[in-house]
Design an enzyme around this catalytic site. Structure first.
Site, short mmCIF file in Angstrom:
data_model
loop_
_atom_site.label_atom_id
_atom_site.label_comp_id
_atom_site.label_asym_id
_atom_site.label_seq_id
_atom_site.Cartn_x
_atom_site.Cartn_y
_atom_site.Cartn_z
N CYS A 73 0.82 -1.21 0.00
CA CYS A 73 0.00 0.00 0.00
C CYS A 73 0.86 1.26 0.00
O CYS A 73 1.55 1.56 0.98
CB CYS A 73 -0.93 -0.07 1.22
N CYS A 76 0.19 3.92 2.63
CA CYS A 76 0.66 3.45 3.95
C CYS A 76 2.13 3.79 4.13
O CYS A 76 2.56 4.25 5.19
CB CYS A 76 0.48 1.94 4.10
#
Ligand SMILES: [Zn+2]
Length: 148
Positions: A73, A76
């Site tokens: 991600c 993230c």
């Protein structure tokens, strides 16, 4: 720091998997695992797992901020340095932790995590604040402060 009552952070040693109860007021003095004597590093996000999540949240008496993320991600990764900074700055006042949602799907489902990163602040085992999506450090601090 003003701690009027004894509080505990409950975490499982990442090396020998023994549960430890740590006094957060002593976090900066590098507490060691009671069994294997390796350091318990509370100045960086504590990695949680499907096995350790619930007990850590329930038995930690200071606020716990959890970063729900996944390795693939991008947002993230963008937010991770902010989470690191919050862990460093709030060492002893809050437990900052992270959970890899790919490896903890039951926990993620139970909490209704719909997108990552999601940040949840817990206090006394209960959710008090939640934010979905990558946010700047100031927002993480704001979320944490709802529980401090
Ligand atoms: Zn240990």
């Amino acid at each position: 720091m003003t701690q009027t009552t004894a509080t505990r952070v409950t975490v499982r040693c990442q090396f020998c998997h023994t549960w430890n109860r740590v006094d957060p007021a002593r976090a900066a003095q590098r507490p060691k695992c009671g069994k294997c004597a390796r350091p318990m590093l509370l100045d960086r996000p504590w990695p949680l797992t499907e096995d350790t999540f619930e007990r850590t949240i329930r038995e930690t008496e200071i606020p716990v901020l959890v970063d729900f993320y996944a390795d693939w991600c991008g947002p993230c990764k963008m937010m991770a340095p902010f989470v690191d900074e919050v862990a460093r700055e709030y060492e002893g006042r809050a437990l900052v932790a992270k959970l890899n949602t790919d490896l903890a799907q039951n926990t993620s489902t139970a909490l209704g995590i719909r997108g990552i990163p999601t940040t949840i602040v817990f206090k006394g085992g209960k959710e008090v604040a939640r934010q979905t999506g990558a946010v700047p450090k100031a927002k993480l601090v704001e979320l944490l402060k709802t529980a401090l």
